[in-house]
Design a protein around this motif. Structure first.
Motif, PDB file in Angstrom:
ATOM      1  N   HIS A   7       0.859  -1.178   0.000  1.00 58.22           N
ATOM      2  CA  HIS A   7       0.000   0.000   0.000  1.00 58.22           C
ATOM      3  C   HIS A   7       0.899   1.233   0.000  1.00 58.22           C
ATOM      4  O   HIS A   7       1.899   1.272   0.718  1.00 58.22           O
ATOM      5  CB  HIS A   7      -0.893   0.008   1.241  1.00 58.22           C
ATOM      6  CG  HIS A   7      -1.687   1.263   1.381  1.00 58.22           C
ATOM      7  ND1 HIS A   7      -2.893   1.442   0.747  1.00 58.22           N
ATOM      8  CD2 HIS A   7      -1.437   2.395   2.058  1.00 58.22           C
ATOM      9  CE1 HIS A   7      -3.353   2.639   1.037  1.00 58.22           C
ATOM     10  NE2 HIS A   7      -2.493   3.237   1.834  1.00 58.22           N
ATOM     11  N   ASN A   8       0.538   2.201  -0.814  1.00 54.50           N
ATOM     12  CA  ASN A   8       1.302   3.451  -0.840  1.00 54.50           C
ATOM     13  C   ASN A   8       0.385   4.551  -1.319  1.00 54.50           C
ATOM     14  O   ASN A   8      -0.732   4.291  -1.767  1.00 54.50           O
ATOM     15  CB  ASN A   8       2.529   3.321  -1.745  1.00 54.50           C
ATOM     16  CG  ASN A   8       3.656   4.245  -1.322  1.00 54.50           C
ATOM     17  OD1 ASN A   8       3.448   5.252  -0.669  1.00 54.50           O
ATOM     18  ND2 ASN A   8       4.867   3.883  -1.705  1.00 54.50           N
ATOM     19  N   ASN A   9       0.857   5.765  -1.256  1.00 56.35           N
ATOM     20  CA  ASN A   9       0.064   6.916  -1.614  1.00 56.35           C
ATOM     21  C   ASN A   9       0.955   7.927  -2.326  1.00 56.35           C
ATOM     22  O   ASN A   9       2.104   8.108  -1.931  1.00 56.35           O
ATOM     23  CB  ASN A   9      -0.513   7.528  -0.337  1.00 56.35           C
ATOM     24  CG  ASN A   9      -1.565   8.551  -0.595  1.00 56.35           C
ATOM     25  OD1 ASN A   9      -1.898   8.865  -1.738  1.00 56.35           O
ATOM     26  ND2 ASN A   9      -2.115   9.100   0.473  1.00 56.35           N
ATOM     27  N   THR A  11       0.681  11.903  -4.539  1.00 50.89           N
ATOM     28  CA  THR A  11      -0.150  13.043  -4.875  1.00 50.89           C
ATOM     29  C   THR A  11      -0.513  13.091  -6.360  1.00 50.89           C
ATOM     30  O   THR A  11       0.311  12.759  -7.207  1.00 50.89           O
ATOM     31  CB  THR A  11       0.535  14.367  -4.465  1.00 50.89           C
ATOM     32  OG1 THR A  11      -0.310  15.453  -4.852  1.00 50.89           O
ATOM     33  CG2 THR A  11       1.897  14.530  -5.125  1.00 50.89           C
ATOM     34  N   TRP A  28      -2.166   5.409 -11.927  1.00 48.55           N
ATOM     35  CA  TRP A  28      -3.450   5.937 -11.481  1.00 48.55           C
ATOM     36  C   TRP A  28      -4.662   5.211 -12.060  1.00 48.55           C
ATOM     37  O   TRP A  28      -5.720   5.231 -11.479  1.00 48.55           O
ATOM     38  CB  TRP A  28      -3.563   7.428 -11.796  1.00 48.55           C
ATOM     39  CG  TRP A  28      -2.954   8.305 -10.763  1.00 48.55           C
ATOM     40  CD1 TRP A  28      -3.546   8.754  -9.621  1.00 48.55           C
ATOM     41  CD2 TRP A  28      -1.634   8.846 -10.753  1.00 48.55           C
ATOM     42  NE1 TRP A  28      -2.676   9.543  -8.907  1.00 48.55           N
ATOM     43  CE2 TRP A  28      -1.484   9.610  -9.586  1.00 48.55           C
ATOM     44  CE3 TRP A  28      -0.547   8.752 -11.625  1.00 48.55           C
ATOM     45  CZ2 TRP A  28      -0.317  10.284  -9.270  1.00 48.55           C
ATOM     46  CZ3 TRP A  28       0.612   9.424 -11.313  1.00 48.55           C
ATOM     47  CH2 TRP A  28       0.730  10.180 -10.145  1.00 48.55           C
ATOM     48  N   ARG A  97      -8.801   6.305  -5.842  1.00 52.04           N
ATOM     49  CA  ARG A  97      -8.562   7.697  -6.231  1.00 52.04           C
ATOM     50  C   ARG A  97      -9.518   8.589  -5.481  1.00 52.04           C
ATOM     51  O   ARG A  97     -10.594   8.270  -5.157  1.00 52.04           O
ATOM     52  CB  ARG A  97      -8.796   7.892  -7.732  1.00 52.04           C
ATOM     53  CG  ARG A  97      -7.782   7.154  -8.575  1.00 52.04           C
ATOM     54  CD  ARG A  97      -7.998   7.369 -10.061  1.00 52.04           C
ATOM     55  NE  ARG A  97      -9.110   6.639 -10.622  1.00 52.04           N
ATOM     56  CZ  ARG A  97      -9.085   5.360 -10.953  1.00 52.04           C
ATOM     57  NH1 ARG A  97      -7.995   4.657 -10.779  1.00 52.04           N
ATOM     58  NH2 ARG A  97     -10.130   4.764 -11.456  1.00 52.04           N
TER      59      ARG A  97
END
Length: 97
Positions: A7-9, A11, A28, A97
């Motif tokens: 899991h990551n995030n 911008t 994305w 998203r």
């Protein structure tokens, strides 16, 4: 029951840079290009990462002016994601998203 293996995030401010490197859809919107499994994502991440690393000067002008996101951050995110796909090639890819 599902098991999350990675899991990551990142911008959305890096979308323009990611598009330039061919990484927008893989990062994305993988489902829009038919990618649902980590093994299928591997070559796309590898190619995008190579593009980023081969010519940093091409991508650094896309650093967001608001300071949210950087070239280095996109490189690190892509590298980490690539490693996760190598470690878990049978994993199902899901993106929020």
């Amino acid at each position: 029951e599902t098991t999350r293996v990675y899991h990551n995030n990142i911008t959305h401010n890096l979308i323009t840079m990611a598009r330039e490197a061919g990484l927008y859809e893989p990062l994305w919107r993988p489902e829009e290009i038919g990618v649902t499994q980590a093994a299928t994502l591997l070559p796309l991440l590898r190619e995008g990462l190579l593009q980023l690393l081969d010519d940093p000067g091409r991508f650094q002008p896309f650093n967001p002016s608001n300071g949210w996101g950087t070239y280095e951050g996109l490189v690190e995110f892509t590298r980490d994601y690539l490693v996760a796909c190598v470690l878990y090639p049978d994993a199902t890819i899901t993106v929020s998203r």
